[in-house]
Design a protein around this motif. Structure first.
Motif, PDB file in Angstrom:
ATOM      1  N   ILE A 257      -2.674   8.232  -3.060  1.00 42.33           N
ATOM      2  CA  ILE A 257      -2.257   7.178  -2.133  1.00 42.33           C
ATOM      3  C   ILE A 257      -1.986   5.911  -2.923  1.00 42.33           C
ATOM      4  CG2 ILE A 257      -2.894   5.753  -0.145  1.00 42.33           C
ATOM      5  CD1 ILE A 257      -4.768   8.849  -0.355  1.00 42.33           C
ATOM      6  N   ILE A 258      -0.766   5.399  -2.780  1.00 39.76           N
ATOM      7  CA  ILE A 258      -0.405   4.105  -3.354  1.00 39.76           C
ATOM      8  C   ILE A 258      -0.565   3.089  -2.233  1.00 39.76           C
ATOM      9  CG2 ILE A 258       1.417   2.692  -4.364  1.00 39.76           C
ATOM     10  CD1 ILE A 258       2.630   5.298  -5.479  1.00 39.76           C
ATOM     11  N   VAL A 259      -1.349   2.036  -2.489  1.00 38.81           N
ATOM     12  CA  VAL A 259      -1.665   1.057  -1.451  1.00 38.81           C
ATOM     13  C   VAL A 259      -1.199  -0.326  -1.872  1.00 38.81           C
ATOM     14  CG1 VAL A 259      -3.527   0.022  -0.085  1.00 38.81           C
ATOM     15  CG2 VAL A 259      -3.706   2.402  -0.820  1.00 38.81           C
ATOM     16  N   GLY A 260      -0.465  -0.974  -0.984  1.00 41.33           N
ATOM     17  CA  GLY A 260      -0.104  -2.382  -1.160  1.00 41.33           C
ATOM     18  C   GLY A 260      -1.057  -3.199  -0.311  1.00 41.33           C
ATOM     19  N   LEU A 261      -0.553  -3.832   0.720  1.00 35.71           N
ATOM     20  CA  LEU A 261      -1.390  -4.562   1.681  1.00 35.71           C
ATOM     21  C   LEU A 261      -1.777  -3.620   2.805  1.00 35.71           C
ATOM     22  CD1 LEU A 261       0.796  -7.765   2.144  1.00 35.71           C
ATOM     23  CD2 LEU A 261      -1.246  -7.559   0.743  1.00 35.71           C
TER      24      LEU A 261
ATOM     25  N   LEU B 122      -9.434   4.695   3.763  1.00 34.58           N
ATOM     26  CA  LEU B 122      -9.204   4.812   2.326  1.00 34.58           C
ATOM     27  C   LEU B 122     -10.516   4.967   1.572  1.00 34.58           C
ATOM     28  CD1 LEU B 122      -6.437   2.089   1.945  1.00 34.58           C
ATOM     29  CD2 LEU B 122      -6.140   4.542   1.531  1.00 34.58           C
ATOM     30  N   ASN B 123     -11.499   4.150   1.934  1.00 36.07           N
ATOM     31  CA  ASN B 123     -12.802   4.195   1.258  1.00 36.07           C
ATOM     32  C   ASN B 123     -13.542   5.505   1.508  1.00 36.07           C
ATOM     33  OD1 ASN B 123     -12.448   1.653   0.107  1.00 36.07           O
ATOM     34  ND2 ASN B 123     -13.403   0.610   1.834  1.00 36.07           N
TER      35      ASN B 123
ATOM     36  N   GLN C 291      -7.166  10.118  -4.842  1.00 41.26           N
ATOM     37  CA  GLN C 291      -6.867   9.128  -5.880  1.00 41.26           C
ATOM     38  C   GLN C 291      -6.087   7.996  -5.232  1.00 41.26           C
ATOM     39  OE1 GLN C 291      -4.533  10.630  -9.157  1.00 41.26           O
ATOM     40  NE2 GLN C 291      -4.250   8.598 -10.012  1.00 41.26           N
ATOM     41  N   ILE C 292      -6.572   6.772  -5.424  1.00 42.68           N
ATOM     42  CA  ILE C 292      -5.941   5.589  -4.821  1.00 42.68           C
ATOM     43  C   ILE C 292      -5.430   4.677  -5.924  1.00 42.68           C
ATOM     44  CG2 ILE C 292      -6.304   3.549  -3.372  1.00 42.68           C
ATOM     45  CD1 ILE C 292      -8.398   5.209  -1.841  1.00 42.68           C
ATOM     46  N   ILE C 293      -4.159   4.320  -5.813  1.00 37.95           N
ATOM     47  CA  ILE C 293      -3.547   3.381  -6.755  1.00 37.95           C
ATOM     48  C   ILE C 293      -3.216   2.124  -5.959  1.00 37.95           C
ATOM     49  CG2 ILE C 293      -1.590   2.945  -8.289  1.00 37.95           C
ATOM     50  CD1 ILE C 293      -1.337   6.076  -8.483  1.00 37.95           C
ATOM     51  N   ARG C 294      -3.862   1.018  -6.296  1.00 34.81           N
ATOM     52  CA  ARG C 294      -3.613  -0.243  -5.587  1.00 34.81           C
ATOM     53  C   ARG C 294      -2.582  -1.050  -6.366  1.00 34.81           C
ATOM     54  NH1 ARG C 294      -6.740  -1.233  -1.131  1.00 34.81           N
ATOM     55  NH2 ARG C 294      -8.537   0.140  -0.953  1.00 34.81           N
ATOM     56  N   MET C 295      -1.605  -1.558  -5.627  1.00 37.18           N
ATOM     57  CA  MET C 295      -0.548  -2.366  -6.237  1.00 37.18           C
ATOM     58  C   MET C 295      -0.609  -3.782  -5.709  1.00 37.18           C
ATOM     59  SD  MET C 295       2.840   0.008  -6.371  1.00 37.18           S
ATOM     60  CE  MET C 295       3.682  -1.194  -7.392  1.00 37.18           C
ATOM     61  N   ASP C 296      -0.470  -4.732  -6.596  1.00 42.44           N
ATOM     62  CA  ASP C 296      -0.301  -6.122  -6.184  1.00 42.44           C
ATOM     63  C   ASP C 296       1.186  -6.281  -5.914  1.00 42.44           C
ATOM     64  OD1 ASP C 296      -0.103  -8.827  -5.814  1.00 42.44           O
ATOM     65  OD2 ASP C 296      -0.769  -9.369  -7.841  1.00 42.44           O
ATOM     66  N   ILE C 297       1.543  -6.444  -4.647  1.00 37.49           N
ATOM     67  CA  ILE C 297       2.970  -6.479  -4.336  1.00 37.49           C
ATOM     68  C   ILE C 297       3.576  -7.864  -4.511  1.00 37.49           C
ATOM     69  CG2 ILE C 297       2.826  -4.447  -2.877  1.00 37.49           C
ATOM     70  CD1 ILE C 297       3.159  -6.233  -0.484  1.00 37.49           C
TER      71      ILE C 297
END
Length: 158
Positions: A130-134, A144-145, A150-156
């Motif tokens: 999972i790719i997560v933005g806001l 998500l928690n 596998q979680i990939i957090r992106m600063d958008i």
């Protein structure tokens, strides 16, 4: 099928942001993550709820790399009339992308208070990465928690 989901709320200033060089940088970062996951054999399908912003950007990337990678696109739509809440250019983009997707999954026929949460739960449960933005939502953060994905957090940056 190994799926990668892209989840993100729409930033308030997205319409201004998407015309800046920062948007191009975000596009390239997201494309690199997606294509790397595909090349490593970690994903062969991208799923998005088609929310304006990072999610539609991811769908456009999936369509752009489809020929060379074989990546499939699934549009998991929270409710039938989602596009009626979008501006005309975003609505046109939405319908263009949905028309080209490999799979269209409708979560709710009518808009409800939890249509988007149900949609994201479906996406999280059916995906490997999972790719997560806001997220902007406590329920979605909880999902998500609680997941073992596998979680990939992106600063958008918007």
């Amino acid at each position: 099928m190994k799926k990668i989901a892209v989840i993100s709320a729409t930033p308030e200033n997205w319409s201004k942001f998407e015309t800046t060089y920062q948007s191009d940088i975000l596009f390239d970062k997201l494309k690199n993550i997606i294509t790397l996951c595909v090349k490593r054999g970690e994903a062969d399908c991208l799923v998005t709820s088609m929310n304006i912003g990072l999610e539609t950007m991811a769908a456009q990337i999936a369509l752009a790399v489809r020929q060379e990678t074989g990546l499939k696109l699934e549009c998991a739509l929270p409710f039938e009339e989602q596009a009626k809440y979008f501006s005309e250019p975003n609505r046109d983009r939405y319908f263009d992308i949905v028309a080209q997707c490999d799979t269209e999954t409708l979560i709710d026929t009518k808009r409800t208070n939890n249509s988007r949460v149900k949609c994201y739960k479906y996406m999280i449960d059916s995906s490997d990465i999972i790719i997560v933005g806001l997220t902007g939502n406590v329920q979605i953060e909880r999902l998500l928690n609680q997941s073992d994905k596998q979680i990939i957090r992106m600063d958008i940056g918007a």
